[in-house]
Design a protein around this motif. Structure first.
Motif, PDB file in Angstrom:
ATOM      1  N   ASP A 248     -40.448  -7.390 -13.455  1.00 43.46           N
ATOM      2  CA  ASP A 248     -40.212  -6.430 -14.684  1.00 43.46           C
ATOM      3  C   ASP A 248     -40.356  -7.087 -16.241  1.00 43.46           C
ATOM      4  O   ASP A 248     -40.826  -8.745 -16.119  1.00 43.46           O
ATOM      5  CB  ASP A 248     -38.903  -6.431 -14.444  1.00 43.46           C
TER       6      ASP A 248
ATOM      7  N   PRO B 235     -33.845  -0.200  -9.467  1.00 40.90           N
ATOM      8  CA  PRO B 235     -34.693  -1.375  -9.856  1.00 40.90           C
ATOM      9  C   PRO B 235     -35.046  -2.462  -8.677  1.00 40.90           C
ATOM     10  O   PRO B 235     -35.934  -2.831  -9.218  1.00 40.90           O
ATOM     11  CB  PRO B 235     -33.635  -2.387 -10.700  1.00 40.90           C
TER      12      PRO B 235
ATOM     13  N   GLN C 141     -40.574  -1.316 -10.906  1.00 34.07           N
ATOM     14  CA  GLN C 141     -40.900  -2.011 -12.040  1.00 34.07           C
ATOM     15  C   GLN C 141     -40.656  -1.446 -12.791  1.00 34.07           C
ATOM     16  O   GLN C 141     -40.758   0.064 -12.814  1.00 34.07           O
ATOM     17  CB  GLN C 141     -42.604  -2.890 -11.783  1.00 34.07           C
ATOM     18  N   THR C 142     -39.884  -1.783 -13.750  1.00 31.58           N
ATOM     19  CA  THR C 142     -39.142  -1.777 -15.073  1.00 31.58           C
ATOM     20  C   THR C 142     -40.016  -2.081 -16.026  1.00 31.58           C
ATOM     21  O   THR C 142     -40.027  -3.515 -16.023  1.00 31.58           O
ATOM     22  CB  THR C 142     -37.772  -2.004 -14.804  1.00 31.58           C
TER      23      THR C 142
ATOM     24  N   ILE D 288     -36.609 -11.777 -14.903  1.00 36.00           N
ATOM     25  CA  ILE D 288     -37.190 -10.611 -15.399  1.00 36.00           C
ATOM     26  C   ILE D 288     -38.745 -11.842 -16.703  1.00 36.00           C
ATOM     27  O   ILE D 288     -37.783 -12.856 -17.193  1.00 36.00           O
ATOM     28  CB  ILE D 288     -36.560 -10.211 -16.219  1.00 36.00           C
TER      29      ILE D 288
END
Length: 486
Positions: free
Chosen positions: A94, A235, A239-240, A265
């Motif tokens: 992420d 989440p 993938q954010t 992250i």
């Protein structure tokens, strides 16, 4: 050895002259750095000399077909945000990416998404959520351009267009959905499971202009965003990616979420504090009494230095933008407008007119402040000063893009001093008083502008009150058109 030779060959093809590349120690050092792992460490430190070296997309593991596609668009060297984020996204991390306007953040998330999609092109692969319709259209066009060698199927889900047709497209399982949160939330609430079931298996979710999407308070998009997320994978299953020019506390909150079994992250801020505004931007101000701002604006637009420039004028309110559009047209300026009070086809047409330079001046609210890439803008005028210094950063970022020179001029009234000080503190630079050789703005206002501008302002207000369009023709309601079926 074969792998090393192929890396060198790709770098040669992208950088240009084969002869120059053969004698360049920089090109060889990149390959050696890649083998030794030095390059990987350098990406995490934006101050490293290695990161600032010229670098090709091939050297950061971008697929050859994407390298060629980007080269055909004259995108040959990755920017700071691109070379930092693309490799980490390809690893499956992420990402929170922050970089000033005009640095290619769309390419930073589009390239890794397309590379991963090409390896497994199934269903709705990515959803990109962005705050404005115009920005959604621009991202849609960029995805289509970059993916031209492949058969990518992107769709637009935005307000102002037929929702039923959008539902049909959404149900046909496109590869990438680019949406505004309000319209996507409406589909999730009303279009039925058969239409939105493809959203439940997406691999990537992107929040572009994340600071605006996640901002609380009046006009917040958070309720619609929560509805959108309710139909997307958790989440842990996606993938954010968050990208913005101004990294706020709300954006960084993602970093604090629990990450059981997930890679940490990746947070990359490239010069967002020291260089919040473009390097070649000249920031100016003009002191203008509130009662005569329109006169000062007309004179500023008409000075010899500005007479042929492409200009965006920013206002805080739709009503102000409408009045300025009508008034400036009556004063014989080539002008168009972009704000939420216009129908979507008019918004698209007006922006196209400005990009094609059929209109020299664009009067806009903050719907045009974020992300829009209009390379030829030479001057940005803040007719109204934004309350939030970050909004100022986004506005002036419409000029001086991609290394070009640009100017911003802010009209400062008697009560705006505190706002100006807040902006100067945020960007780290003081504004300079506007000065043009042989021109006295105040003198021209008194001598040439007071009477004609006042008359045309009154005429513009009368046209708006009478329900006439910007050309002075009376608007006809759809219900009143002869022969229309009710």
């Amino acid at each position: 050895m074969e792998s090393d030779e192929s890396d060198i060959e790709l770098a040669k093809n992208q950088e240009g002259s084969r002869k120059r590349q053969r004698t360049s120690p920089v090109a060889l050092s990149r390959v050696q750095a890649k083998k030794s792992g030095v390059l990987q460490q350098a990406k995490l430190d934006s101050t490293s000399p290695l990161v600032r070296e010229p670098m090709s997309f091939a050297s950061i593991n971008v697929a050859p077909w994407l390298v060629a596609s980007l080269a055909s668009m004259e995108i040959k060297k990755p920017t700071g945000i691109q070379k930092a984020c693309i490799p980490e996204i390809l690893k499956g991390r992420d990402c929170i990416g922050g970089s000033r306007t005009g640095t290619g953040k769309t390419v930073a998330f589009a390239v890794p998404i397309l590379q991963r999609w090409a390896q497994d092109p199934s269903g709705i692969y990515a959803v990109v959520i962005t705050p404005t319709r115009e920005l959604a259209i621009q991202i849609f066009e960029q995805f289509k351009a970059i993916s031209a060698p492949q058969s990518l199927k992107p769709i637009l889900i935005t307000g102002g267009t037929d929702q039923r047709e959008q539902a049909i497209q959404l149900a046909s399982r496109p590869h990438v959905v680019i949406a505004t949160p309000g319209r996507l939330a409406e589909h999730i609430r009303t279009s039925g499971e058969d239409t939105i079931c493809g959203l439940r298996r997406v691999r990537f979710v992107v929040f572009d202009e994340a600071d605006r999407l996640l901002a609380p308070g009046r006009g917040s998009m958070l309720p619609d965003l929560e509805t959108c997320l309710s139909a997307l994978p958790t989440p842990k299953e996606r993938q954010t990616l968050l990208f913005t020019a101004t990294v706020t506390d709300e954006v960084l909150a993602l970093k604090e979420q629990p990450r059981q079994g997930r890679l940490p992250i990746y947070v990359c801020e490239v010069d967002t504090e020291k260089l919040a505004i473009p390097l070649k931007l000249q920031q100016k101000y003009i002191q203008a009494p509130v009662t005569h701002k329109e006169c000062y604006l007309h004179v500023l637009l008409s000075t010899p230095a500005n007479l042929k420039k492409s200009i965006i004028i920013f206002c805080n309110r739709t009503n102000t933008a409408t009045l300025l559009e009508y008034m400036l047209r009556l004063l014989e300026h080539r002008v168009t407008a972009l704000h939420s009070g216009l129908r979507q086809p008019d918004r698209v047409a007006n922006l196209a007119r400005f990009r094609a330079q059929a209109a020299r001046i664009l009067v806009a609210t903050d719907v045009a402040a974020r992300g829009l890439d209009i390379p030829e803008v030479a001057l940005v005028i803040n007719y109204d000063i934004p309350r939030d210094p970050d909004d100022y950063i986004h506005r002036v970022g419409r000029t001086a893009r991609a290394g070009r020179v640009g100017t911003s001029v802010t009209l400062v009234g008697q009560r705006d001093v505190d706002l100006i000080h807040a902006i100067e503190e945020r960007v780290g630079n003081d504004m300079e008083e506007y000065d043009e050789e042989g021109v006295s703005i105040e003198g021209r206002v008194i001598r040439d502008a007071l009477k004609p501008v006042t008359e045309k302002k009154r005429e513009a207000m009368l046209q708006i009150e009478e329900g006439r369009d910007v050309l002075g023709k009376r608007k006809v309601s759809l219900q009143m058109k002869p022969g229309r079926n009710m």
